[in-house]
Design a protein around this motif. Structure first.
Motif, PDB file in Angstrom:
ATOM      1  N   THR A 288      29.344 -23.394 -21.909  1.00 10.92           N
ATOM      2  CA  THR A 288      28.855 -22.026 -21.738  1.00 10.92           C
ATOM      3  C   THR A 288      28.309 -21.517 -23.056  1.00 10.92           C
ATOM      4  O   THR A 288      28.953 -21.656 -24.095  1.00 10.92           O
TER       5      THR A 288
ATOM      6  N   ASP B  71      36.398  -9.183 -14.534  1.00 15.33           N
ATOM      7  CA  ASP B  71      35.457 -10.296 -14.710  1.00 15.33           C
ATOM      8  C   ASP B  71      34.615 -10.470 -13.457  1.00 15.33           C
ATOM      9  O   ASP B  71      35.138 -10.392 -12.328  1.00 15.33           O
TER      10      ASP B  71
ATOM     11  N   GLY C 119      24.177 -19.623 -14.523  1.00 16.12           N
ATOM     12  CA  GLY C 119      25.403 -18.874 -14.268  1.00 16.12           C
ATOM     13  C   GLY C 119      25.570 -17.748 -15.284  1.00 16.12           C
ATOM     14  O   GLY C 119      25.366 -17.949 -16.486  1.00 16.12           O
TER      15      GLY C 119
ATOM     16  N   GLN D 210      31.224 -12.973 -11.790  1.00 14.31           N
ATOM     17  CA  GLN D 210      30.394 -14.167 -11.939  1.00 14.31           C
ATOM     18  C   GLN D 210      29.197 -14.038 -11.018  1.00 14.31           C
ATOM     19  O   GLN D 210      29.333 -13.639  -9.854  1.00 14.31           O
TER      20      GLN D 210
ATOM     21  N   HIS E  85      28.212 -14.593 -16.557  1.00 18.94           N
ATOM     22  CA  HIS E  85      29.592 -14.133 -16.481  1.00 18.94           C
ATOM     23  C   HIS E  85      29.765 -12.916 -17.381  1.00 18.94           C
ATOM     24  O   HIS E  85      29.425 -12.947 -18.564  1.00 18.94           O
TER      25      HIS E  85
END
Length: 753
Positions: free
Chosen positions: A156, A105, A52, A107, A54
């Motif tokens: 994260t 933001d 992932g 993702q 971000h």
């Protein structure tokens, strides 16, 4: 004297205007974030088989969707699937076409497969690029971060940034009308500055034989041009085409992105034949080209529009007009990577000053100019006229006012020209006219003519009342006025204390404000003679006039001759002995012309002969224009090393303290500093004691690399002295007038950070 009264009132009004202007509010600084703060990337591999990503994008910034590239660090150990990126905001970019961008933001996810299921880490490289969308509008170069993530980790993990890649190519070049480099505007991993595109690749075009063009690129050291990245296209009229260019042999070069290519260093001339006929002989072409700085950045493709008139040979080179607005388009490379964008003021740069402070500094700087050796020869002329005024207060005031008028007009004209050229996007600093050999030769003629007039070889009559060199030696208003003009001309290679901040403010200010600052400089230069003319107590201190003044006048001609000798020395440094010989021949012809005119009793015939000799002097001066720059290979005897951005970056990376001295042979202030401090044994001992490297840059001739350094430190010209401390850190500017104690204190501090 009604006219005198009006002139007096006008001068008083000008002084009051300069003294009562309101302060000008400073523009707020527009700080730019480092790339990793503008686009904060975090990543995790908490879900097996998926990474992932971000990004948290700062306000007023955006990220290109199509510029996100994700690759495995080791393709043999890791296979990546297609990244899942959200849809972005659709936008038409002038240079990249239709794109999608992200705000706020975002993702993304990237599926992966490990070659060895027992592996516990995922290593991949994430490259991205974004821009700042409000003033100053810049785009960052593509930035790569290396991620090493623990498989199955629940938290994260912030991405670990690495240095930006050393080379930015056309394939990854910034777009959107952006600056080539973001913050800081330096080469990655160094403190060296990349030149603006038009300085790195100076492009010219000439008509050759009526059916061909000659394209010429001139590059500074370490810059090169790609052959295969050059394209020539005829825009109009239809039916005219550009033939195959006749490329000269170049240098074989292996490029990690383009493979084996041919490049050109220094200068390349490219003949381009034209096929077909234009009815009126006029056509338009677009020339696109690309180049790089060796071991540094590569510039995006640059395009120039040529408006060609084959009949007259005229060629106008400009950026092509935007298809949507009709205004000149600015390619990413056209926006200078240096100086840094507004708000990114280099360390050591002068602190901003307000308009009142700038005018005050200009007034003080102009006053100090009277003490500089470059102005003293011309001030001797003014001393004669002041003494000649004797006991007449009215005559003294006339002399002072007309001299002041000449100074103010000359300073205003010089200031408006310099600021206007800079506003047009061309770099120019104080004293840059002394880099032009023809200007040097012309000043030799002026000094010689003034000296001969003071020596009594000739006298200027009313018929020559408009000749500049002679006017400086005349009595009366015209002589006073042009003495002031000449004082400004010879003052321009000098930079006095207080002048730097004032002129720097003028360079950045509007034209009216710059005009006022240059007028304040002129008022400071003229102030001593204004005081003599308007304060009787000071005037009474002067000696009484007498026959001795004619002897003094003739004696003061010799500083003029010495000034001409100094200018010839500068010319020799710039263009060699051939240029000096040509100007000396021209000087002899000029002296003969003036001698003949002075002794002739038949004005008509004397004019003809004088004009012929004067034309010969100008022809000799014009021949200097075509001479190449002199080769300067002399070994430094002062312990200095030649300046280069790469060498400076290397020394700073090694933690070595460095003193950078930007100088020029025509800079009198520079020579005074060398004599007083930099060429002394005490200074050499100081360098050894502190372990400082003394680096010298020579700006006697045009040098874009040094001009970029001057721009970086907001310097209006030379001299410029910057001290870099041991172990790294920001550079510190020193005063333009040096003392040993000042230099010793700066180097002692730099060697013990």
């Amino acid at each position: 004297m009604p006219s005198l009264s009006r002139l007096t009132r006008n001068l008083v009004a000008l002084v009051l205007l300069l003294a009562t202007l309101p302060a000008l509010a400073q523009d707020p600084e527009d700080g730019l974030l480092p790339v990793t703060q503008a686009f904060q990337l975090t990543a995790d591999a908490s879900q097996p088989g998926t990474v992932g990503l971000h990004w948290r994008i700062a306000p007023d910034y955006y990220l290109y969707r199509g510029r996100i590239v994700i690759k495995p660090t080791d393709p043999a150990a890791l296979t990546l699937g297609t990244p899942a990126l959200p849809d972005g905001l659709k936008k038409h970019d002038e240079y990249l076409g239709d794109v999608e961008i992200y705000h706020g933001d975002i993702q993304a996810t990237v599926p992966y497969t490990l070659a060895d299921a027992s592996m516990k880490t995922v290593a991949l490289d994430v490259q991205y690029q974004g821009c700042h969308e409000v003033e100053p509008k810049i785009c960052y170069p593509p930035h790569t971060e290396h991620l090493k993530l623990v498989v199955g980790a629940p938290s994260t993990i912030p991405a670990a940034p690495t240095a930006a890649p050393a080379t930015t190519t056309a394939a990854t070049a910034p777009g959107a009308g952006a600056a080539l480099l973001g913050k800081p505007a330096t080469l990655p991993g160094t403190d060296a500055q990349a030149l603006p595109a038009d300085q790195a690749f100076r492009f010219e075009a000439l008509v050759k034989g009526g059916d061909a063009l000659l394209l010429r690129w001139t590059m500074p050291k370490d810059y090169y041009l790609y052959r295969d990245k050059t394209a020539i296209k005829v825009v109009s009229p239809a039916g005219v085409t550009a033939g195959e260019p006749d490329w000269p042999s170049g240098t074989a070069h292996h490029d990690e992105h383009f493979g084996d290519t041919i490049v050109y260093f220094d200068q390349v001339e490219l003949p381009v034949p034209l096929a077909g006929a234009a009815k009126d002989g006029k056509l338009q072409l677009d020339v696109s080209y690309q180049g790089c700085l060796e071991n540094g950045i590569c510039y995006p493709v640059m395009t120039r529009r040529l408006d060609v008139d084959l009949a007259t040979g005229a060629v106008v080179v400009a950026a092509p007009a935007s298809a949507t607005t009709g205004t000149p388009a600015t390619t990413p490379a056209d926006v200078a990577p240096t100086p840094p964008p507004k708000g990114l003021v280099p360390a050591g740069a002068d602190a901003p000053v307000g308009i009142l402070a700038a005018i005050g500094l200009a007034l003080l700087g102009g006053l100090v100019l009277n003490l500089m050796p470059c102005v003293l020869p011309v001030l001797s002329l003014k001393a004669i006229t002041v003494l000649e005024s004797g006991e007449s207060p009215t005559a003294a005031r006339k002399h002072a006012l007309w001299y002041t008028a000449g100074v103010l007009v000359a300073f205003a004209a010089l200031g408006v020209v310099i600021v206007g050229i800079r506003a047009a996007g061309h770099g120019i600093q104080w004293g840059a006219q002394f880099q032009q050999p023809v200007a040097i030769g012309l000043l030799v003629y002026v000094m010689l003519a003034v000296g001969l007039s003071m020596s009594g070889v000739f006298e200027i009559g009313g018929s020559l009342g408009n000749l500049g060199s002679g006017l400086a030696s005349r009595s009366g208003p015209s002589g006073d006025f042009f003495t002031g003009v000449l004082a400004v001309v010879v003052a321009s290679p000098c930079t006095a204390p207080f002048m730097g901040s004032a002129i720097a403010f003028a360079f950045a200010a509007s034209v009216p404000v710059a005009f006022l600052i240059f007028l304040a400089l002129g008022l400071g230069l003229a102030l001593p003679f204004l005081l003599i003319g308007f304060v009787p107590a000071i005037a009474r201190l002067l000696p009484r006039p007498g026959r001795w003044m004619e002897t003094l006048k003739q004696a003061l001609a010799f500083p003029m001759y010495l000034t001409a000798v100094w200018l010839l020395w500068v010319l020799t440094k710039q263009r060699g002995a051939d240029a000096t010989a040509l100007v000396l021949v021209g000087a002899v012809l000029l002296a003969m012309a003036l001698w003949w005119y002075g002794r002739s009793r038949r004005p008509g015939l004397s004019w003809v002969f004088t004009a012929l000799l004067g034309a010969g002097a100008l022809a000799a001066l014009w021949m200097v224009h075509g001479l190449p720059a002199a080769t300067r290979t002399a070994t430094a005897t002062d312990g200095s090393v030649p300046y280069s951005p790469a060498r400076l970056a290397e020394l700073r990376a090694a933690g070595t303290p460095v003193l950078v001295d930007m100088t020029a042979d025509w800079c009198i202030t520079c020579k005074a500093n060398e004599k007083a401090v930099l060429d002394t044994d005490a200074f050499k001992d100081l360098l050894k004691r502190t372990g400082t490297v003394y680096m010298k840059g020579d700006w006697t001739d045009v040098n874009p690399t040094i001009a970029a350094f001057l721009e970086q430190y907001h310097s209006v010209g030379v001299p410029l002295y910057v001290v870099y401390p041991k172990g790294g850190g920001d550079g510190r500017k020193l005063s333009t007038v040096l003392t040993y104690d000042t230099v010793a204190g700066a180097l002692d501090t730099a060697s013990h950070p």
